[in-house]
Design an enzyme around this catalytic site. Structure first.
Site: not given
Ligand code: C5P
Ligand code: MG
Length: 286
Positions: A38, A40, A85, A153-154, A202, A227
């Site tokens: 990932d 961020d 989140e 990555s989102a 994902k 994370d």
């Protein structure tokens, strides 16, 4: 076996399993390894000197490319949706539509700002984005050993590429799956390309990219780094997986989320702003 696994930030539910997986990965050899990470808050720092570091989205949100009015709206979205989140009392099913709502609203606001492609590098340069300590060794080591690194990555692909380019570590072994911006012929942002990637899809994102995983089918051993619990699905496109070692950074709401991270990740790194443990694992594996 690996000294860094005794660091105070390291927690493992089943250390024996970690040793077993590592041993079978060493035996298979580094030419069978791929890394899926990932971006961020996994490759980048969560905080520095007591201050939160920005995500890809935040780099833009806080930049001179966004009007004051829009900044306020984006900040409002962050204050509303980020607590959701990281809320461990809500299920993924409950959070998923709200996360889609967050990304969708944020992207709509960004598109209204007529952001210019040639200004993205300035936004990144002037931001507080920081890769985790040890990033140089991490990226260079993977490159030197020709181990593919997929950054999944989102966040925003254009921004994250610029972060690693400015850090001098966007090596040819790096591939990125992310949300990319679409610009018109004069270089102004008009939309985001393709299917939206948010923190909870994902798996679908991985399955859309079978070509990438097909090319890497001789590398059935995976080091996965994330994370969020949504990052656990990033390797779902890997064909004939043999071993996977999952390393999770637990940055925020530690007490509430610790048990779920220990259940899901093989190695949990608590409030660890460095890549010391991943680097030690890679050193051992190569
Ligand atoms: O790279 P990664 O997949 O971690 O990117 C997703 C992160 O971006 C999320 O953890 C979320 O907190 C953050 N985000 C944001 N602003 C948005 C949407 C997501 O900072 N508008
Ligand atoms: Mg993340």
């Amino acid at each position: 076996m690996i000294l860094e696994l005794s660091n105070p930030s390291v927690c493992m539910k089943d250390p024996d399993r970690v040793q077993e997986v590592l041993q079978s990965m060493v035996k298979a050899g580094s030419n069978t390894l791929q890394v899926i990470s990932d971006f961020d808050m996994t490759l980048t720092r969560f905080e520095f000197n007591g201050k939160r570091c920005p995500t890809c989205h935040n780099i833009l949100d806080n930049s001179i490319l966004i009007s004051a009015d829009c900044k306020q709206k984006l900040k409002g979205l962050l204050d509303t949706y980020y607590p959701i989140e990281i809320d461990s009392s809500r299920s993924v099913e409950e959070k998923l539509p709200l996360m889609v709502e967050w990304w969708t609203k944020a992207h709509e606001l960004l598109v209204e700002q007529k952001i210019r492609k040639d200004r993205l590098s300035v936004a990144v340069r002037e931001s507080d984005a920081m890769l985790r300590e040890g990033y140089q060794l991490f990226f260079d080591h993977l490159h030197q050993h020709s181990i593919p690194l997929l950054i999944f990555s989102a966040g925003i692909g254009d921004i994250l590429e610029e972060v690693i380019r400015q850090a001098g570590v966007f090596h040819p072994n790096v591939n990125v799956f992310s949300n990319y911006m679409d610009f018109d012929e004069s270089g102004v942002l008009t939309a985001f390309k393709g299917e939206l990637i948010h923190i909870y899809n994902k798996r679908e994102g991985a399955l859309l990219n079978t070509g990438h995983f097909q090319e890497l089918r001789t590398r059935p051993n995976v080091l996965l780094m994330g994370d969020s619990l949504g990052d656990l699905n990033m390797a779902d496109g890997v064909q004939d997986m043999e071993n996977i070692l999952k390393v999770g950074f637990l940055n925020d709401k530690v007490e509430e989320r610790k048990q779920s991270y220990l259940d899901a990740y093989d190695i949990v790194l608590i409030k660890d702003e460095t890549l010391e443990v991943p680097n030690a694992l890679l050193h051992y594996l190569t």
